[in-house]
Every structure is written in C-alpha cells, then in structure tokens.
Write an enzyme that holds these catalytic residues in place. Structure first.
Site, PDB file in Angstrom:
ATOM      1  N   LYS A 103      29.506  19.019  -5.920  1.00 30.13           N
ATOM      2  CA  LYS A 103      28.055  19.111  -5.752  1.00 30.13           C
ATOM      3  C   LYS A 103      27.475  19.819  -6.966  1.00 30.13           C
ATOM      4  CE  LYS A 103      24.874  18.041  -2.658  1.00 30.13           C
ATOM      5  NZ  LYS A 103      24.886  16.981  -1.644  1.00 30.13           N
ATOM      6  N   GLY A 214      11.843  16.280   8.904  1.00 28.99           N
ATOM      7  CA  GLY A 214      12.012  15.849   7.511  1.00 28.99           C
ATOM      8  C   GLY A 214      11.569  14.398   7.408  1.00 28.99           C
ATOM      9  N   GLY A 216      11.502  12.741   4.199  1.00 28.09           N
ATOM     10  CA  GLY A 216      11.806  12.356   2.821  1.00 28.09           C
ATOM     11  C   GLY A 216      12.639  11.094   2.834  1.00 28.09           C
ATOM     12  N   ASN A 217      13.533  10.970   1.882  1.00 33.49           N
ATOM     13  CA  ASN A 217      14.368   9.770   1.807  1.00 33.49           C
ATOM     14  C   ASN A 217      15.088   9.533   3.130  1.00 33.49           C
ATOM     15  OD1 ASN A 217      16.798   8.268   1.622  1.00 33.49           O
ATOM     16  ND2 ASN A 217      16.806   8.425  -0.593  1.00 33.49           N
ATOM     17  N   GLY A 219      14.920  11.154   6.230  1.00 32.00           N
ATOM     18  CA  GLY A 219      14.142  11.175   7.478  1.00 32.00           C
ATOM     19  C   GLY A 219      13.261   9.943   7.645  1.00 32.00           C
TER      20      GLY A 219
HETATM   21  P1  NAD Z   1      13.990  14.709   0.371  1.00 33.79           P
HETATM   22  O1  NAD Z   1      13.626  15.723  -0.651  1.00 33.79           O
HETATM   23  O2  NAD Z   1      13.693  13.279   0.104  1.00 33.79           O
HETATM   24  O3  NAD Z   1      13.283  15.076   1.773  1.00 33.79           O
HETATM   25  C1  NAD Z   1      13.311  16.337   2.348  1.00 33.79           C
HETATM   26  C2  NAD Z   1      12.250  16.341   3.447  1.00 33.79           C
HETATM   27  O4  NAD Z   1      12.311  17.581   4.159  1.00 33.79           O
HETATM   28  C3  NAD Z   1      10.810  16.226   2.950  1.00 33.79           C
HETATM   29  O5  NAD Z   1      10.092  15.371   3.821  1.00 33.79           O
HETATM   30  C4  NAD Z   1      10.266  17.640   3.088  1.00 33.79           C
HETATM   31  O6  NAD Z   1       8.851  17.676   3.268  1.00 33.79           O
HETATM   32  C5  NAD Z   1      10.995  18.073   4.343  1.00 33.79           C
HETATM   33  N1  NAD Z   1      11.024  19.516   4.516  1.00 33.79           N
HETATM   34  C6  NAD Z   1      11.241  20.484   3.608  1.00 33.79           C
HETATM   35  N2  NAD Z   1      11.166  21.694   4.198  1.00 33.79           N
HETATM   36  C7  NAD Z   1      10.923  21.479   5.500  1.00 33.79           C
HETATM   37  C8  NAD Z   1      10.724  22.311   6.617  1.00 33.79           C
HETATM   38  N3  NAD Z   1      10.800  23.637   6.511  1.00 33.79           N
HETATM   39  N4  NAD Z   1      10.490  21.731   7.804  1.00 33.79           N
HETATM   40  C9  NAD Z   1      10.420  20.390   7.920  1.00 33.79           C
HETATM   41  N5  NAD Z   1      10.584  19.554   6.916  1.00 33.79           N
HETATM   42  C10 NAD Z   1      10.830  20.088   5.718  1.00 33.79           C
HETATM   43  O7  NAD Z   1      15.543  14.947   0.680  1.00 33.79           O
HETATM   44  P2  NAD Z   1      16.557  13.932   1.366  1.00 33.79           P
HETATM   45  O8  NAD Z   1      17.288  13.223   0.302  1.00 33.79           O
HETATM   46  O9  NAD Z   1      15.837  13.176   2.441  1.00 33.79           O
HETATM   47  O10 NAD Z   1      17.601  14.968   2.009  1.00 33.79           O
HETATM   48  C11 NAD Z   1      17.368  15.596   3.266  1.00 33.79           C
HETATM   49  C12 NAD Z   1      18.668  16.198   3.773  1.00 33.79           C
HETATM   50  O11 NAD Z   1      19.650  15.166   3.880  1.00 33.79           O
HETATM   51  C13 NAD Z   1      19.289  17.254   2.856  1.00 33.79           C
HETATM   52  O12 NAD Z   1      19.951  18.209   3.670  1.00 33.79           O
HETATM   53  C14 NAD Z   1      20.315  16.463   2.056  1.00 33.79           C
HETATM   54  O13 NAD Z   1      21.370  17.291   1.557  1.00 33.79           O
HETATM   55  C15 NAD Z   1      20.812  15.525   3.141  1.00 33.79           C
HETATM   56  N6  NAD Z   1      21.459  14.319   2.622  1.00 33.79           N
HETATM   57  C16 NAD Z   1      20.807  13.461   1.806  1.00 33.79           C
HETATM   58  C17 NAD Z   1      21.440  12.305   1.381  1.00 33.79           C
HETATM   59  C18 NAD Z   1      20.736  11.267   0.549  1.00 33.79           C
HETATM   60  O14 NAD Z   1      21.295  10.177   0.390  1.00 33.79           O
HETATM   61  N7  NAD Z   1      19.527  11.519   0.070  1.00 33.79           N
HETATM   62  C19 NAD Z   1      22.765  12.046   1.756  1.00 33.79           C
HETATM   63  C20 NAD Z   1      23.404  12.940   2.608  1.00 33.79           C
HETATM   64  C21 NAD Z   1      22.727  14.079   3.045  1.00 33.79           C
END
Ligand code: NAD
Length: 405
Positions: A103, A214, A216-217, A219
C-alpha cells in the site's frame, strides 16, 4: 484515535487464538517486509517548493508481486498505510489471486492543490520509488482520492524513467490507456457478488433494504448495483451529510444530482440526516464504504442492521466488532467484501502483460465466480472453526500464505 495497524494486529491475535499457526510464521507477519518513507519536493504554481511526505509499504510477497493502492489524504500516515498493506496481503490470498500485499500514500489534502501541482506530486512519488516498483515487483493502484488520471500520470512517469512499455506497473488506469473495462465499478460489483452468494445463508430476504455510508467510487457504484438488482437503497451519505428516504432513493437521479450540485444534501423527496443517524438506521444491510474506524465502541451498540457488508477498509474497530457480533449481526469482512477491486486490478495487469483487452462482460464473468468461491470458502472455514467470517477469512488467507512461505 485508533491506530489502524494496532487494530490489524489485534485481528491477527484473535486468529492465532483460534487456530494454531507456526509462531515464526506469525512473527514474520507482524512486520512488513519493508516500509519506505519518502519526501517529495513539489514546485507549486507560485514558484515556491513544498515538501510532502509519502509512503510505500511492501508487506508480504509470498503469493506474487506486492499489490495495493495509493491514498492521498491529509490524515494518511505510516500506521494507516501499514495496516492497509497487511489487509492487502490477506485480501489477495482470500481472493485467490497471485499477488502479495502492499500500500502507498501521501499526506496531502488533494483538494488544496491545482491540477498541475497534483500531477507533479504524483510523478514525484513515482520517481522516488521507481527502483522498487515494476510489473513483477510492486504494482500500485488507486485508493481514496487517487483517480484513473493519476494512475495514467504515474504509469507515464514510470515508463519515462525505466523504458518499460507494458503499463503493467500501475492498475486502475483509464480505459484506452491500458486500463481494464469494468475496473471502475469492480469493488462495488465484487461486494454485491459476495453479498449475493451469502444472502440466503445470512437469512436475508430476497429484496433487502440497504444503507450505504460513502458515495465515492465504491459507495456510489454499490448503490447503483444494489438498486439495479431490485434492492432498496434507503440512505446514503458522504462527508458533508446523509440523506434518507424509507421508500428508497432513486440512485440514477441521485448520481446526476451529485454531479450537478457537488453534494447529495437536499436531494428531492429525501430527508437530510447525520452520518451517525445513518449508521443506526434499521435495515437489512449496512454498507460502510467511506473510511476506517467509523463503527467504534461508542456507536456499535446502536447498529440495527441484520448484516454489515464492509466495502471500506477497516470500518469496524475490534472493540466494535465484539459488540456487533454479540448482537448476532454478522460482518462480511473487508478482506472478502471489497476484494473485487484488487481482483479486477489483477485482471488489468494480466491483460497488459499479455497484450489483451477484455470486454466488461468478460471481466464480470471472470469476477463473479471468484467472488462466489471466496465467499463460500470463507463461510465454510468460519463454520468449521466455529468463528466469525473475518477470522475464517484470515485463517484461509494465512494457510495459503504459509504454504507458499
Ligand atoms: P472515494 O474517495 O471515491 O470516496 C470516499 C467517500 O467517503 C466519499 O463519498 C466521501 O464523501 C465519503 N466520506 C468521507 N468521510 C466521510 C464520513 N465521515 N462520513 C461519511 N462519508 C464520508 O474513495 P473510494 O475509492 O470509494 O474508497 C472508499 C473505501 O473503500 C476506502 O476505505 C477504500 O480503502 C476502500 N476500497 C476502495 C477500493 C477501490 O477500488 N476504490 C477498493 C477496495 C477498498
């Protein structure tokens, strides 16, 4: 403040209490193979030089090259990166892909940088680390706040420095620039496949009420996929707040609304609520898809979901997990639930090395059986050992890693 690496090691302690592993093997897993801290000087738009702190943790490569995302966040620090790298080692083993765990990250609030500054910072991370990266050594990917465009800059910088033209050193690149079809929604889709595989065993109804933290990507894709399959997404949140509609949110319209308004707040026909209220809503499936440590000993007893599907990494602290499991609420752990992302990253790496381009349909048809097999193998492991799904997942992963070491 919870130290995520201590949380990860507490999880490991729990596993070795239940299953006997060689203590020397476990001792090796208590430290990464190496953790690297770098300073990245960046020329800012005003001509000044600012120095950022960056990281790469290479945890374990028994199963294959180190694999894991790069996180840009103001709170990112070495213990977080170490924990995430450890979970990647477990996750790749759980998913049954030939990759190890790594990571990376940079302590930065990317919203405070211009696009040019962000590009120079991203290229700086690669130039400091190019010696240890490579398709057969260490293969980074996106994580929180890192995008396909950033992966493209990084792959380009790596190619400039090393001459390697495979583009297989970074995954999560844009489609058309070495990226794989289906990588965007892969984590949410993989999570859905895992949920779907276990739904009946978890005694969940055919059509579930789903709450997602969440947007983001991960959620937003998960919300869309659950809705497409006839489930009702009753609440979602982002950092600025949460929205709720007991009859179900129209996710397609919500995605459009967020694009236009840069927020989900005040979405028509929904009610604004707080993130704390969202975590305590009555529902079938609660999906934390934002950050680590959102369910702690302070709020875990308020959870009213039937099942928790961890799409974020490390969203439930070990203390919260004890409370939640005592309430008979199963937790489908992150190392299984969000492993669709790294699995499609592995597909991207494989396509780059073979010079192939698979369609989204082909990608999803390869992803679904892997997620189903992983889910069922972990369910069986947990039952055999009379333990939780997380401990079952760790046992399965540790057995696979140990046999290679
Ligand atoms: P992202 O940055 O696209 O989205 C994060 C989301 O969380 C945003 O909507 C943000 O507004 C929200 N957020 C932040 N703080 C918050 C809070 N206090 N309460 C509620 N919502 C909040 O990130 P992502 O890529 O969607 O990743 C989200 C999680 O999934 C992380 O833990 C990441 O490690 C994990 N993850 C991501 C991937 C991937 O392919 N992107 C793969 C495995 C795990």
């Amino acid at each position: 403040m919870h130290n995520p690496f201590e949380n990860a090691m507490t999880q490991l302690d729990k596993v070795v209490k239940i299953k006997n592993f060689n203590p020397e093997f476990i001792a090796r897993l208590r430290q990464p193979n190496r953790d690297i801290r770098i300073s990245i000087p960046v020329k800012m738009d005003d001509g000044s030089i600012k120095v950022f702190e960056g990281y790469r943790v290479e945890y374990n490569n028994a199963l294959g090259p180190y694999k894991g995302g790069i996180r840009y966040h103001q709170d990112t620090e070495i213990n977080e990166v170490k924990a995430l790298a450890f979970w990647m080692a477990i996750k790749c083993a759980v998913a049954g892909i030939p990759m190890g765990g790594g990571k990376g990250g940079i302590t930065v609030d990317p919203t405070k940088l211009s696009k040019g500054e962000l590009e120079r910072l991203s290229r700086g991370w690669v130039s400091r680390l190019s010696d240890i990266l490579g398709p057969h050594k260490d293969v980074p990917a996106p994580d929180v706040n890192t995008t396909p465009e950033i992966m493209d800059w990084m792959a380009d910088e790596y190619e400039k420095i090393t001459g390697d033209k495979t583009r297989a050193t970074f995954t999560g690149k844009p489609v058309g620039k070495g990226g794989s079809e289906g990588r965007g929604p892969a984590t949410g889709l993989g999570g859905f496949y895992v949920f779907d595989s276990l739904r009946a065993q978890m005694n969940l109804p055919e059509k579930c009420k789903v709450v997602i933290q969440g947007f983001g990507n991960v959620g937003s894709n998960a919300a869309e996929i659950f809705a497409q399959h006839g489930h009702t997404v009753i609440a979602v949140s982002e950092s600025k707040g949460a929205i709720y509609d007991e009859n179900g949110l129209d996710i397609k319209k919500l995605i459009e609304y967020k694009k236009e308004n840069k927020t989900i707040n005040d979405f028509p026909n929904s009610r604004n609520i707080t993130n704390e209220e969202l975590l305590a809503l009555k529902c079938d499936v609660l999906v934390p898809a934002a950050f680590e440590n959102v369910l702690t000993d302070k709020n875990a007893d308020k959870v009213q979901a039937s099942v928790i599907l961890e799409l974020a990494n490390g969203p439930v602290t070990p203390e919260a997990e004890e409370i939640i499991l005592k309430k008979n609420i199963p937790i489908i752990p992150d190392v299984l639930a969000n492993s669709g992302g790294v699995t499609v990253s592995y597909f991207e790496w494989d396509q780059n090395l073979k010079g192939e381009n698979w369609t989204e349909k082909e990608v999803n048809e390869k992803l679904q059986p892997l997620m189903h097999q992983a889910a069922q193998a972990i369910y069986k492991k947990a039952k055999e050992n009379n333990t939780s799904l997380r401990v079952g997942a760790f046992i399965l992963a540790l057995e696979r890693i140990e046999s290679k070491m």
